[in-house]
Each structure stands twice: as C-alpha cells, then as structure tokens.
Design a protein around this motif. Structure first.
Motif, PDB file in Angstrom:
ATOM      1  N   VAL A  88      39.951   8.743 -22.938  1.00  0.00           N
ATOM      2  CA  VAL A  88      39.463   7.411 -22.775  1.00  0.00           C
ATOM      3  C   VAL A  88      38.156   6.086 -22.076  1.00  0.00           C
ATOM      4  O   VAL A  88      37.888   5.073 -22.646  1.00  0.00           O
ATOM      5  N   GLN A  89      37.386   7.164 -21.159  1.00  0.00           N
ATOM      6  CA  GLN A  89      36.792   6.240 -20.234  1.00  0.00           C
ATOM      7  C   GLN A  89      35.018   6.715 -21.105  1.00  0.00           C
ATOM      8  O   GLN A  89      34.491   5.892 -21.362  1.00  0.00           O
ATOM      9  N   LEU A  90      35.121   7.638 -21.645  1.00  0.00           N
ATOM     10  CA  LEU A  90      33.759   7.735 -22.300  1.00  0.00           C
ATOM     11  C   LEU A  90      34.179   7.477 -24.420  1.00  0.00           C
ATOM     12  O   LEU A  90      33.228   7.152 -23.912  1.00  0.00           O
ATOM     13  N   ALA A  91      35.023   6.851 -24.476  1.00  0.00           N
ATOM     14  CA  ALA A  91      34.962   6.512 -26.161  1.00  0.00           C
ATOM     15  C   ALA A  91      34.418   5.238 -25.014  1.00  0.00           C
ATOM     16  O   ALA A  91      32.781   4.481 -26.483  1.00  0.00           O
ATOM     17  N   ALA A  92      34.436   3.939 -24.381  1.00  0.00           N
ATOM     18  CA  ALA A  92      33.973   3.000 -23.963  1.00  0.00           C
ATOM     19  C   ALA A  92      32.699   2.908 -23.592  1.00  0.00           C
ATOM     20  O   ALA A  92      31.593   1.815 -24.197  1.00  0.00           O
ATOM     21  N   GLN A  93      31.941   4.268 -22.809  1.00  0.00           N
ATOM     22  CA  GLN A  93      30.528   5.033 -22.439  1.00  0.00           C
ATOM     23  C   GLN A  93      30.027   4.847 -23.962  1.00  0.00           C
ATOM     24  O   GLN A  93      28.563   4.045 -23.388  1.00  0.00           O
ATOM     25  N   PHE A  94      30.493   5.274 -25.014  1.00  0.00           N
ATOM     26  CA  PHE A  94      29.929   5.627 -26.514  1.00  0.00           C
ATOM     27  C   PHE A  94      29.856   4.314 -27.101  1.00  0.00           C
ATOM     28  O   PHE A  94      29.546   4.740 -27.759  1.00  0.00           O
ATOM     29  N   GLY A  95      30.340   3.462 -26.221  1.00  0.00           N
ATOM     30  CA  GLY A  95      29.886   2.413 -27.590  1.00  0.00           C
ATOM     31  C   GLY A  95      31.354   2.091 -28.094  1.00  0.00           C
ATOM     32  O   GLY A  95      31.240   1.193 -29.002  1.00  0.00           O
ATOM     33  N   ALA A  96      32.161   2.146 -28.430  1.00  0.00           N
ATOM     34  CA  ALA A  96      33.881   2.517 -29.175  1.00  0.00           C
ATOM     35  C   ALA A  96      34.256   0.934 -28.548  1.00  0.00           C
ATOM     36  O   ALA A  96      33.804   0.054 -27.274  1.00  0.00           O
TER      37      ALA A  96
END
Length: 316
Positions: free
Chosen positions: A148-156
């Motif tokens: 959930v957090q990495l998706a946002a970090q990666f630009g989702a």
C-alpha cells in the motif's frame, strides 16, 4: 540449540520444540545468534507439503532471521531452504545485510520476505507506471501493509486497499490507501469498478487465489495486470480463460520471490532501499504479534485463521 522441528507434514500441530546440535561454521557462511525469526504464509505451506518446492523431512522451518553476528553487528538474513526457527543459524555471507540503528528486528524481518515481495511485485511483475491505479489485496497483511505504501512511493495515482474486515480496511486507510473495499469474492469486481468510477484497476495484487482471484479479473481495466503471488485460500487453481482476458487485453502473471532474489540486483539493493525508507520514516511497518519460539504452533494457527495483522515474529 533450541529449535522447532517438523518431522511429518501437516498443520500447526506438527511443529515440535526440539534440542538440536548447533550448526557448524563453514567457509562462506556466518553463524548468527538469532534474536527473532519471521513467520510467513510460505512456512505453513512448507509445513503441510503444499509449497511449490519440495521439502525434505525432518526440517527446521523459517527463512528469515534477525540476530547478532560474530563481530557484534546486528544483521538480518534470508535462509533457504530454512532453519530460522532456532536459536542459532548458519547463513550464506551474501544473504546477510546489516540492520541500521533506527530499525528494530521486527521491522527488518518484515522487509525480507514481505517487503521484498511488495517491491518486486510493483517494480518487476506489475511494472507499475506513474499515475496507475493499484488494488492491494490482503492490504492489512505483511505484504499488503508494505505494498500500500510502496505503491504510492512508486507513483501510483490511486491505491485501493482490499481487506476482509472493517478494522483491517481502516488500518490500510491509515497507512495511506485512498479507498478501501471488502475483499470477499462475491461482488469483489463490482466494488473495484465502483471505486474506479467504472474504469477498473491497472494493477491488482492477489495472494488469496481461488474464488477471489477469479472475481478480481472482472475488476481490471483495459490492459490491466493481475499478479498472483499466493494461495492463502488453499482452494484449487482458479481457471483463467484466455478469451476472457482478450476482451479487455488484460493479463495474469505469477510471482515467486525466490527466483526474483537470484536475479542481478534482486536482493541487497532493494532491501537496502527498503531499510533506508524505514529508517527515514517514509515507510511505516505497524507492529505485528510476537510469540516466544516455543509458541510457533500458536503463531501458525493464528496466521492461518487470519487473526494476525502486520509481521508475525518469533522471539528467541
């Protein structure tokens, strides 16, 4: 040394406390005094014989440990094919990474299988692009809380958390998900479509398998990708109709962490990146349950019954 031994295949009841000889130091390996061992769904699959790679009986489960090396450094390490549920472990030198001072054992353990799985799912298998919509199944679990957090970090552009209870969905929202939906198979696709104004998701991460995976396919956008990385439901393999996929040019991919780690840059580099994110406070790993080593059976029971959230740890 103290250890948990599996001498026959089965459920949590086959996990037995035992006293075993210490591992022998060999060239290219380091003996680690284990302070904590991580517990994963894959451990339950190894124990009952349903893991994709064969196991040889008897064996000590556990593929991840945190502890102290001979030089006094705090380290975290992967162990294949196992041996982590013990007070000492022999680890290949290339599979050891030092733990930063600001990262505790449980957080470091959460990054080994769960964190690296989330990283490779988004970066490698799904090839997430800027602005895409991601559905994270089992969003309150070990992989889910990181994904959930990495998706946002990666630009989702939008992160949709799917979980089985209101409490778990609320937890995912606190971690940064934009919206949360019920992950029950009945109506799953419809809830994804509603959350995306009818467009569907570009990426769906699924670890449940069975009926849930089959239902999720209907929630994909055109050219959407569903990545399957587990079968927590213990249901049979969900049939996938290529013709149905072609209707919207969607695709289904499978992911297994172990071969991903063998690729150049597949282990140390992403793990170091994740450890830095945690040390800097940009990746939050909510505490999960901790059990004494001798309670490994109860840890497996709670994990299988979905009574746990976050990283499950055995303390040694």
């Amino acid at each position: 040394m103290r250890a948990i031994l599996v001498s026959r295949l089965g459920g949590p009841e086959v996990l037995e406390a035992a006293e075993l000889d210490d591992p022998v130091a060999e060239p290219g390996r380091t003996l680690v005094d284990v302070t904590a061992a991580g517990v994963n769904y894959a451990d339950t699959h190894r124990t009952d014989g349903s893991y994709r790679a064969a196991v040889v009986l008897p064996f000590v489960p556990g593929t991840e440990v945190a502890g102290v090396g001979p030089d006094g450094r705090r380290v975290v390490a992967l162990l294949f094919p196992g041996g982590g549920y013990a007070s000492r472990a022999s680890v290949a030198d290339g599979d050891l990474v030092e733990i930063p001072d600001k990262v505790d054992d449980a957080s470091a353990l959460a990054l080994l299988v769960q964190g690296l799985t989330a990283w490779h799912l988004l970066r490698g298998s799904a090839r997430l692009s800027q602005g895409e919509t991601v559905v994270v199944g089992a969003a309150s679990g070990g992989v889910g809380t990181v994904a959930v957090q990495l998706a946002a970090q990666f630009g989702a552009g939008r992160v949709i958390a799917a979980a089985s209870t209101a409490q778990k969905r609320e937890r995912a929202l606190r971690l940064g998900a934009d919206v949360a939906v019920d992950s029950a198979a009945d109506g799953y696709a419809e809830r994804i479509l509603e959350a995306t104004s009818g467009r569907g998701a570009d990426v769906i991460l699924d670890s449940t398998g069975g009926d849930t995976l089959a239902a999720a396919l209907g929630g994909l956008a055109h050219y959407g990708r569903l990545i399957s990385y587990g079968n927590a439901s213990r249901q049979g393999r969900a049939p996938v109709d290529p013709g149905a996929l072609a209707d919207r040019n969607t695709s289904v991919g499978g992911f297994w962490l172990r071969p991903a780690l063998d690729q150049p840059g597949g282990f140390r580099e992403p793990l170091s990146e994740l450890l830095t994110l945690v040390a800097d406070g940009r990746l939050v790993l909510p505490p999960g349950p901790s059990y004494p080593l001798g309670d490994a059976r109860r840890a497996h029971e709670d994990l299988l019954a979905r009574r746990t959230t976050g990283k499950v740890v055995l303390t040694v």
